[in-house]
Design a protein around this motif. Structure first.
Motif, mmCIF file in Angstrom:
data_model
loop_
_atom_site.group_PDB
_atom_site.id
_atom_site.type_symbol
_atom_site.label_atom_id
_atom_site.label_comp_id
_atom_site.label_asym_id
_atom_site.label_seq_id
_atom_site.Cartn_x
_atom_site.Cartn_y
_atom_site.Cartn_z
ATOM 1 N N THR A 66 0.846 -1.184 0.000
ATOM 2 C CA THR A 66 0.000 0.000 0.000
ATOM 3 C C THR A 66 0.886 1.239 0.000
ATOM 4 O O THR A 66 2.051 1.178 0.414
ATOM 5 N N ARG A 98 1.211 1.474 6.899
ATOM 6 C CA ARG A 98 1.708 0.946 5.622
ATOM 7 C C ARG A 98 1.798 -0.573 5.730
ATOM 8 O O ARG A 98 2.176 -1.105 6.769
ATOM 9 N N GLU A 113 -3.423 -6.908 6.656
ATOM 10 C CA GLU A 113 -4.348 -5.805 6.902
ATOM 11 C C GLU A 113 -5.448 -6.236 7.874
ATOM 12 O O GLU A 113 -5.823 -5.478 8.785
ATOM 13 N N PHE A 160 -8.182 1.543 5.359
ATOM 14 C CA PHE A 160 -7.854 0.333 4.599
ATOM 15 C C PHE A 160 -8.870 -0.763 4.915
ATOM 16 O O PHE A 160 -9.612 -0.662 5.897
#
Length: 465
Positions: free
Chosen positions: A369, A434, A447, A465
């Motif tokens: 990302t 990140r 994530e 996210f």
């Protein structure tokens, strides 16, 4: 003389920064200048070079800063409207070892600020806070410093042109985003032998075309379009004050700074075998094995241009870089962050390859990302990351599959197939996130792990996210 006390919010971790005429007023900057001059006097300094970027507020704020510094009995050498790296260069070239750049860097047009170097060291952390203490306690030296002007632009250009040699001419897209790099970059790259497709090289502090921050992909779309529509091989873009570099391949692929650092590290280590290379916690996990494979010693460090510069001085490392685009060359250069010089070094390396784009695209890559920003209220980001760190280090950990938990700067959790990072910004009230992994499935898994952990320590967050 006693000054009104400037707002505490101006005094950031790495610099002075705020909204012009709201908190960053000429009165506040004059007081800060007097404190800077007083600190310079204590450190045995006699003169400070002052430069400014192209923002509309620059002349007034530079004037106030100059008056404040001179009130402490320190001479000011005005070097005019130049990129921040030229202000750093002036401290070497003029022999004064101290400088201040009046710059808002990559922030919106309403912002401005000060980046401060005294006796060769960038002020950060407590040294920044101590300036406010001096004003509050009227702990200020009194005097009457002189003012003179100097032009270091020609010396800077000559120094780089004398250091860099391209093996063949290159045609490049050059996007200065209407920042102050436009006052220098076109001449520099022409003198190096490049043919240019210029985008927004007119200095305009309103930034009418796009925001001058090459770390954001949306700001590189004009470069991508120009590469598609012309026969240029490569695109370079600079931030508002010219100390950060963005790189785009012919096909529009953005080469993020941690991958740029791989290319620079391999080049530097060819001449400095066994050299130490510094990088910040946001960088790819492919970087350390790459540095080792090229005979170097990788060292992860905290994010922040001032912190990396300090670590560079402490360790004697040959090179440092961070994900935001700041590159610090000690080998052949001075160790300060300079997007223009980094661009020149990049072209020197790539000009020796038959296919510049193939050389960039061959660098190890991963599914990742960009930087994701979780906006919060003042003070909350540090508390959130503190809670998250505690949960990560607890037994059992909130990250059951973690291989390593790194707490150097925020929280970086290493997994078998990637990493996740959460760290509080030192400049704005947000948590920077990140994620990187071997593939999309692994990225989604990491994530999800962070999503569960964040929800456990701070329910109800609107995660990016």
């Amino acid at each position: 003389m006693r000054h009104p006390l400037p707002a505490a919010e101006l005094f950031k971790a790495y610099d002075i920064r705020g909204i012009v005429d709201t908190v960053l007023t000429p009165t506040a900057v004059r007081a800060i200048g007097h404190a800077i001059g007083s600190e310079a006097a204590v450190r045995g300094q006699r003169a400070i070079a002052v430069g400014r970027d192209g923002r509309l507020s620059g002349p007034a704020l530079a004037g106030a800063l100059t008056a404040g510094i001179r009130a402490a009995g320190i001479d000011v050498i005005d070097i005019g409207c130049v990129p921040t790296p030229l202000t750093y260069f002036a401290a070497f070239e003029l022999g004064c070892a101290s400088c201040v750049s009046v710059t808002g860097s990559h922030n919106p047009p309403a912002y401005n600020g000060l980046k401060i170097v005294l006796d060769g060291r960038t002020l950060h952390g407590e040294a920044i806070q101590d300036l406010r203490r001096r004003i509050a306690e009227d702990d200020l030296v009194e005097g009457a410093g002189a003012l003179r002007g100097a032009d270091v632009r020609a010396a800077y250009l000559d120094r780089i042109v004398g250091d860099i040699e391209l093996a063949r001419p290159l045609k490049i897209v050059l996007d200065c985003g209407n920042g102050v790099a436009g006052a220098v970059a076109p001449e520099l790259f022409r003198r190096l032998g490049c043919e240019l497709v210029e985008l927004f090289c007119e200095v305009d502090g309103r930034f009418p075309n796009h925001h001058p921050d090459p770390s954001r992909p949306e700001n590189l779309q004009d470069v991508i379009r120009a590469l598609r529509e012309t026969d240029a091989e490569l695109g370079l873009a600079f931030d508002g004050d010219g100390d950060r570099l963005g790189v785009v391949c012919k096909d529009g692929e953005i080469v993020f700074p941690d991958r740029q650092l791989m290319l620079f590290a391999a080049d530097v280590l060819a001449r400095v075998p066994g050299g130490e290379i510094l990088y910040d916690v946001k960088c790819t996990r492919n970087l350390a094995p790459w540095i080792r494979a090229h005979g170097g010693r990788p060292t992860m460090w905290k994010t922040g241009h001032a912190l990396l510069k300090a670590k560079l001085q402490e360790t004697g490392a040959a090179l440092a870089g961070e994900m935001s685009g700041h590159m610090f060359f000690k080998e052949r250069w001075y160790g300060f962050d300079d997007g223009l010089y980094a661009g020149a070094r990049l072209l020197e390396i790539l000009s020796a390859r038959a296919d510049a784009n193939a050389a960039l695209k061959a660098l190890p890559d991963a599914t990742s990302t960009p930087e994701l920003n979780l906006k919060m209220q003042e003070g909350e980001p540090f508390e959130l990351v503190r809670r998250l760190r505690e949960a990560a280090l607890a037994t059992p950990s909130c990250f059951a599959e973690a291989r390593e938990v790194i707490t150097l700067d925020g929280l970086r959790v290493e997994f078998a197939h990637g990493f996740g990072l959460a760290r509080p910004s030192n400049t704005t009230p947000m948590v920077v996130l990140r994620f990187e992994a071997d593939d999309a499935a692994a990225l989604a898994s990491i994530e999800a792990a962070f999503r569960r952990a964040l929800d456990a320590v701070w329910p109800g967050l609107a995660l990016p996210f």
